[in-house]
Design a protein around this motif. Structure first.
Motif, mmCIF file in Angstrom:
data_model
loop_
_atom_site.group_PDB
_atom_site.id
_atom_site.type_symbol
_atom_site.label_atom_id
_atom_site.label_comp_id
_atom_site.label_asym_id
_atom_site.label_seq_id
_atom_site.Cartn_x
_atom_site.Cartn_y
_atom_site.Cartn_z
ATOM 1 N N LYS A 76 33.923 -6.688 76.317
ATOM 2 C CA LYS A 76 35.103 -7.414 76.798
ATOM 3 C C LYS A 76 34.689 -8.675 77.555
ATOM 4 O O LYS A 76 35.298 -9.733 77.385
ATOM 5 C CB LYS A 76 35.962 -6.509 77.691
ATOM 6 C CG LYS A 76 36.767 -5.510 76.901
ATOM 7 C CD LYS A 76 37.484 -4.540 77.785
ATOM 8 C CE LYS A 76 38.750 -5.126 78.289
ATOM 9 N NZ LYS A 76 39.615 -4.129 78.944
ATOM 10 N N SER A 77 33.664 -8.578 78.378
ATOM 11 C CA SER A 77 33.182 -9.751 79.116
ATOM 12 C C SER A 77 32.639 -10.811 78.167
ATOM 13 O O SER A 77 32.869 -12.004 78.365
ATOM 14 C CB SER A 77 32.098 -9.348 80.118
ATOM 15 O OG SER A 77 32.639 -8.550 81.137
ATOM 16 N N LEU A 78 31.924 -10.379 77.154
ATOM 17 C CA LEU A 78 31.387 -11.308 76.164
ATOM 18 C C LEU A 78 32.530 -12.029 75.443
ATOM 19 O O LEU A 78 32.504 -13.250 75.292
ATOM 20 C CB LEU A 78 30.523 -10.536 75.163
ATOM 21 C CG LEU A 78 29.677 -11.320 74.190
ATOM 22 C CD1 LEU A 78 28.674 -12.205 74.915
ATOM 23 C CD2 LEU A 78 28.940 -10.366 73.258
ATOM 24 N N LEU A 79 33.550 -11.289 75.051
ATOM 25 C CA LEU A 79 34.701 -11.889 74.371
ATOM 26 C C LEU A 79 35.510 -12.777 75.313
ATOM 27 O O LEU A 79 36.113 -13.756 74.884
ATOM 28 C CB LEU A 79 35.584 -10.799 73.764
ATOM 29 C CG LEU A 79 34.961 -10.025 72.603
ATOM 30 C CD1 LEU A 79 35.813 -8.822 72.234
ATOM 31 C CD2 LEU A 79 34.738 -10.930 71.401
ATOM 32 N N ALA A 80 35.515 -12.445 76.606
ATOM 33 C CA ALA A 80 36.227 -13.270 77.595
ATOM 34 C C ALA A 80 35.579 -14.642 77.740
ATOM 35 O O ALA A 80 36.222 -15.592 78.183
ATOM 36 C CB ALA A 80 36.273 -12.556 78.943
ATOM 37 N N MET A 81 34.314 -14.756 77.352
ATOM 38 C CA MET A 81 33.605 -16.028 77.445
ATOM 39 C C MET A 81 34.060 -17.035 76.381
ATOM 40 O O MET A 81 33.822 -18.228 76.512
ATOM 41 C CB MET A 81 32.094 -15.800 77.296
ATOM 42 C CG MET A 81 31.493 -14.948 78.386
ATOM 43 S SD MET A 81 31.617 -15.701 80.000
ATOM 44 C CE MET A 81 30.479 -17.033 79.815
ATOM 45 N N ALA A 100 44.128 -16.169 80.744
ATOM 46 C CA ALA A 100 42.982 -16.223 79.836
ATOM 47 C C ALA A 100 41.991 -17.306 80.257
ATOM 48 O O ALA A 100 40.796 -17.183 80.032
ATOM 49 C CB ALA A 100 43.447 -16.464 78.407
ATOM 50 N N TYR A 101 42.480 -18.350 80.875
ATOM 51 C CA TYR A 101 41.620 -19.449 81.330
ATOM 52 C C TYR A 101 40.843 -19.055 82.589
ATOM 53 O O TYR A 101 39.720 -19.488 82.794
ATOM 54 C CB TYR A 101 42.473 -20.689 81.593
ATOM 55 C CG TYR A 101 41.681 -21.917 81.971
ATOM 56 C CD1 TYR A 101 40.897 -22.576 81.029
ATOM 57 C CD2 TYR A 101 41.737 -22.439 83.255
ATOM 58 C CE1 TYR A 101 40.178 -23.712 81.368
ATOM 59 C CE2 TYR A 101 41.022 -23.575 83.599
ATOM 60 C CZ TYR A 101 40.248 -24.206 82.650
ATOM 61 O OH TYR A 101 39.535 -25.331 82.996
ATOM 62 N N THR A 102 41.436 -18.212 83.413
ATOM 63 C CA THR A 102 40.827 -17.879 84.705
ATOM 64 C C THR A 102 40.096 -16.546 84.732
ATOM 65 O O THR A 102 39.254 -16.323 85.594
ATOM 66 C CB THR A 102 41.902 -17.867 85.805
ATOM 67 O OG1 THR A 102 42.907 -16.899 85.468
ATOM 68 C CG2 THR A 102 42.552 -19.229 85.952
ATOM 69 N N SER A 103 40.377 -15.650 83.811
ATOM 70 C CA SER A 103 39.774 -14.315 83.829
ATOM 71 C C SER A 103 38.385 -14.308 83.194
ATOM 72 O O SER A 103 38.156 -14.946 82.174
ATOM 73 C CB SER A 103 40.672 -13.327 83.078
ATOM 74 O OG SER A 103 40.034 -12.075 82.972
ATOM 75 N N PHE A 104 37.495 -13.549 83.795
ATOM 76 C CA PHE A 104 36.143 -13.397 83.257
ATOM 77 C C PHE A 104 35.907 -11.991 82.726
ATOM 78 O O PHE A 104 34.840 -11.677 82.254
ATOM 79 C CB PHE A 104 35.092 -13.696 84.338
ATOM 80 C CG PHE A 104 35.119 -15.116 84.799
ATOM 81 C CD1 PHE A 104 34.575 -16.127 84.033
ATOM 82 C CD2 PHE A 104 35.725 -15.452 85.998
ATOM 83 C CE1 PHE A 104 34.608 -17.448 84.456
ATOM 84 C CE2 PHE A 104 35.750 -16.764 86.430
ATOM 85 C CZ PHE A 104 35.195 -17.764 85.661
ATOM 86 N N GLU A 105 36.914 -11.128 82.842
ATOM 87 C CA GLU A 105 36.722 -9.721 82.500
ATOM 88 C C GLU A 105 37.349 -9.285 81.192
ATOM 89 O O GLU A 105 37.008 -8.237 80.669
ATOM 90 C CB GLU A 105 37.271 -8.854 83.633
ATOM 91 C CG GLU A 105 36.401 -8.910 84.872
ATOM 92 C CD GLU A 105 37.235 -9.159 86.115
ATOM 93 O OE1 GLU A 105 38.413 -8.824 86.102
ATOM 94 O OE2 GLU A 105 36.681 -9.691 87.085
ATOM 95 N N ALA A 106 38.287 -10.061 80.673
ATOM 96 C CA ALA A 106 38.983 -9.622 79.467
ATOM 97 C C ALA A 106 39.227 -10.815 78.548
ATOM 98 O O ALA A 106 39.398 -11.937 78.998
ATOM 99 C CB ALA A 106 40.304 -8.960 79.840
ATOM 100 N N PRO A 107 39.266 -10.545 77.251
ATOM 101 C CA PRO A 107 39.540 -11.619 76.290
ATOM 102 C C PRO A 107 40.980 -12.114 76.403
ATOM 103 O O PRO A 107 41.838 -11.442 76.967
ATOM 104 C CB PRO A 107 39.276 -10.962 74.942
ATOM 105 C CG PRO A 107 39.354 -9.502 75.175
ATOM 106 C CD PRO A 107 39.022 -9.263 76.604
#
Length: 148
Positions: A76-81, A100-107
């Motif tokens: 999920k973190s990888l996809l959030a990138m 989605a622009y501010t979160s680092f934990e979820a896509p």
């Protein structure tokens, strides 16, 4: 980014067929759905149907779990990138209101607050979601999207 053909995203496979095509156990596929890693089509009967794109995504998830030792949170973190705002050409004003622009934990498809460009889109058909293929390397996607 290019949009995939309608045929590639057509929900045509049952869970058991998707499991065979991706060599992924059905219970694992259900877990991926529950964790938001996979967004298959859901029929009125609550049964899922899977597309070729979903099967490719299953192969990518399995590769990262088994081959790289990632867990669900790591995936999920990888996809959030993935810079969804860049892929979908979101305006700066929309980005500031988008989780989605501010979160680092979820896509991005798991964001509760979305920008104007994404509010009414079906996430399973979005270019960001469809970006993942068996050989997708997130770092390579970032290198392609971020100018030097």
């Amino acid at each position: 980014m290019t949009t995939l053909s309608h045929k590639h995203t057509e929900p045509i496979y049952t869970l058991s067929v998707a499991a065979k095509l991706s060599n992924t156990p059905p219970h694992s596929i259900r877990q991926y759905i529950d964790k938001g890693l996979l967004l298959p089509y859901k029929k009125d009967t609550k049964r899922h149907l899977f597309s070729d794109s979903d099967v490719e995504r299953l192969i990518w998830i399995k590769k990262n779990i088994e081959g790289r030792g990632l867990n669900f949170a790591g995936i999920k973190s990888l996809l959030a990138m993935l810079p969804c705002w860049k892929i979908t050409n979101c305006k700066i004003k929309s980005r500031k209101k988008c989780e989605a622009y501010t979160s680092f934990e979820a896509p991005c498809w798991q964001a509760s607050e979305k920008g104007q460009e994404c509010k009414n889109k079906e996430c399973r058909l979005c270019d960001v979601y469809l970006l993942i293929k068996p050989d997708t390397e997130v770092k390579a996607v970032l290198q392609q999207l971020i100018p030097e």
